[in-house]
Design a protein around this motif. Structure first.
Motif, short mmCIF file in Angstrom:
data_model
loop_
_atom_site.label_atom_id
_atom_site.label_comp_id
_atom_site.label_asym_id
_atom_site.label_seq_id
_atom_site.Cartn_x
_atom_site.Cartn_y
_atom_site.Cartn_z
N ILE A 121 0.87 -1.17 0.00
CA ILE A 121 0.00 0.00 0.00
C ILE A 121 0.90 1.21 0.00
CG2 ILE A 121 -1.72 1.33 1.24
CD1 ILE A 121 -2.78 -1.24 2.38
N VAL A 122 0.72 2.07 -0.98
CA VAL A 122 1.54 3.27 -1.09
C VAL A 122 0.73 4.42 -0.50
CG1 VAL A 122 2.69 4.86 -2.68
CG2 VAL A 122 2.62 2.41 -3.17
N ALA A 123 1.30 5.03 0.53
CA ALA A 123 0.62 6.14 1.20
C ALA A 123 1.02 7.44 0.55
CB ALA A 123 0.97 6.15 2.68
N ASP A 124 0.07 8.29 0.32
CA ASP A 124 0.33 9.61 -0.25
C ASP A 124 0.73 10.53 0.88
OD1 ASP A 124 0.42 11.79 -1.88
OD2 ASP A 124 -1.76 12.04 -2.03
N PRO A 125 1.92 11.15 0.80
CA PRO A 125 2.35 12.01 1.91
C PRO A 125 1.44 13.21 2.12
CG PRO A 125 4.09 11.81 0.23
CD PRO A 125 2.92 11.03 -0.25
N ASP A 126 0.85 13.71 1.05
CA ASP A 126 -0.06 14.85 1.22
C ASP A 126 -1.31 14.44 1.98
OD1 ASP A 126 1.69 16.42 -0.21
OD2 ASP A 126 0.74 15.96 -2.14
N VAL A 128 -1.51 12.09 4.24
CA VAL A 128 -1.14 11.87 5.64
C VAL A 128 -1.12 13.20 6.38
CG1 VAL A 128 0.70 11.06 7.14
CG2 VAL A 128 0.11 9.76 5.10
N GLU A 129 -0.59 14.25 5.77
CA GLU A 129 -0.55 15.57 6.41
C GLU A 129 -1.97 16.09 6.66
OE1 GLU A 129 1.94 17.42 7.59
OE2 GLU A 129 3.29 15.75 7.16
N ASP A 130 -2.88 15.86 5.74
CA ASP A 130 -4.25 16.34 5.90
C ASP A 130 -4.94 15.64 7.06
OD1 ASP A 130 -3.93 18.05 3.82
OD2 ASP A 130 -4.87 16.72 2.32
N ARG A 131 -4.64 14.36 7.27
CA ARG A 131 -5.29 13.63 8.36
C ARG A 131 -4.79 14.05 9.73
NH1 ARG A 131 -4.75 7.56 7.37
NH2 ARG A 131 -3.56 8.15 5.58
N ARG A 132 -3.57 14.51 9.80
CA ARG A 132 -3.00 14.84 11.10
C ARG A 132 -3.62 16.10 11.70
NH1 ARG A 132 3.21 13.84 9.60
NH2 ARG A 132 3.12 11.57 9.50
N GLY A 133 -4.10 17.02 10.88
CA GLY A 133 -4.72 18.24 11.41
C GLY A 133 -3.69 19.31 11.68
N ASP A 134 -3.93 20.12 12.72
CA ASP A 134 -3.02 21.21 13.06
C ASP A 134 -1.73 20.67 13.66
OD1 ASP A 134 -4.88 23.04 12.21
OD2 ASP A 134 -5.75 23.32 14.21
N PRO A 135 -0.59 21.26 13.30
CA PRO A 135 0.67 20.75 13.85
C PRO A 135 0.80 20.99 15.36
CG PRO A 135 1.07 22.47 12.19
CD PRO A 135 -0.39 22.30 12.33
N GLY A 136 0.15 22.00 15.89
CA GLY A 136 0.26 22.29 17.33
C GLY A 136 -0.46 21.26 18.19
N GLU A 137 -1.41 20.56 17.63
CA GLU A 137 -2.16 19.57 18.40
C GLU A 137 -1.38 18.28 18.60
OE1 GLU A 137 -5.81 19.01 16.37
OE2 GLU A 137 -6.60 20.97 16.90
N ASN A 138 -0.33 18.05 17.80
CA ASN A 138 0.42 16.80 17.91
C ASN A 138 1.24 16.74 19.18
OD1 ASN A 138 -0.55 15.88 15.53
ND2 ASN A 138 1.17 16.67 14.31
N ASN A 139 1.63 17.85 19.73
CA ASN A 139 2.47 17.86 20.93
C ASN A 139 1.65 17.69 22.20
OD1 ASN A 139 4.60 18.31 19.22
ND2 ASN A 139 4.52 20.56 19.47
N ARG A 140 0.35 17.74 22.13
CA ARG A 140 -0.50 17.61 23.31
C ARG A 140 -1.00 16.18 23.43
NH1 ARG A 140 -4.69 22.22 21.98
NH2 ARG A 140 -5.92 20.87 23.28
#
Length: 156
Positions: A121-126, A128-140
């Motif tokens: 399965i080839v994942a599209d990097p774009d 993956v970024e859309d699913r993660r949401g805001d970058p500030g929320e990843n650190n919480r």
């Protein structure tokens, strides 16, 4: 007398007599038309009344007839669509009886592989970024994101 005969056959006299005769005919025809018009006035009014009554009496049934014809045409169209959909479903049912078709669907939609095959399965990097949401929320921690979601839903 020769003068009178001469006057009688002269062109001017003939034209005058012809004009008088024509005027008399026109006058008589106008009088006849006026007499005829005065006689037909009551008949014409009665005929107009009868025609109007017929139009009024037939207007509602004709409207009903036209609307029912439209409804019948609509129902026939819906029936044809239902028959076409039924045929499509019969075809799909027949295809689903085939094991090769089921296997193809499973491989395509569910990413199944046969024993001995390797699935990739080839994942599209774009994506993956859309699913993660805001970058500030990843650190919480995850529970903070949940409570923030509940709070924002409560405010709206």
């Amino acid at each position: 007398m020769a003068g009178k005969d001469r006057d009688r056959f002269s062109t001017a006299t003939r034209l005058r007599l012809l004009g008088e005769q024509t005027a008399a005919r026109v006058y008589r025809s106008q009088n006849r038309r006026q007499a005829r018009r005065s006689r037909l006035t009551g008949r014409a009014a009665f005929l107009a009344l009868v025609v109007c009554s017929l139009v009024v009496a037939l207007a509602y049934p004709m409207r009903q007839y036209v609307s029912q014809r439209d409804e019948i045409a609509e129902q026939e169209r819906l029936s044809q669509e239902a028959k076409a959909r039924t045929e499509e479903l019969r075809d799909e049912k027949a295809r689903l009886q085939d094991d090769a078709y089921i296997m193809r669907l499973a491989r395509h939609h569910l990413h199944y592989v046969l024993p001995g095959e390797t699935g990739y399965i080839v994942a599209d990097p774009d994506a993956v970024e859309d699913r993660r949401g805001d970058p500030g929320e990843n650190n919480r921690p995850w529970h903070s994101n949940v409570w923030d979601g509940v709070d924002s839903a409560d405010r709206d």
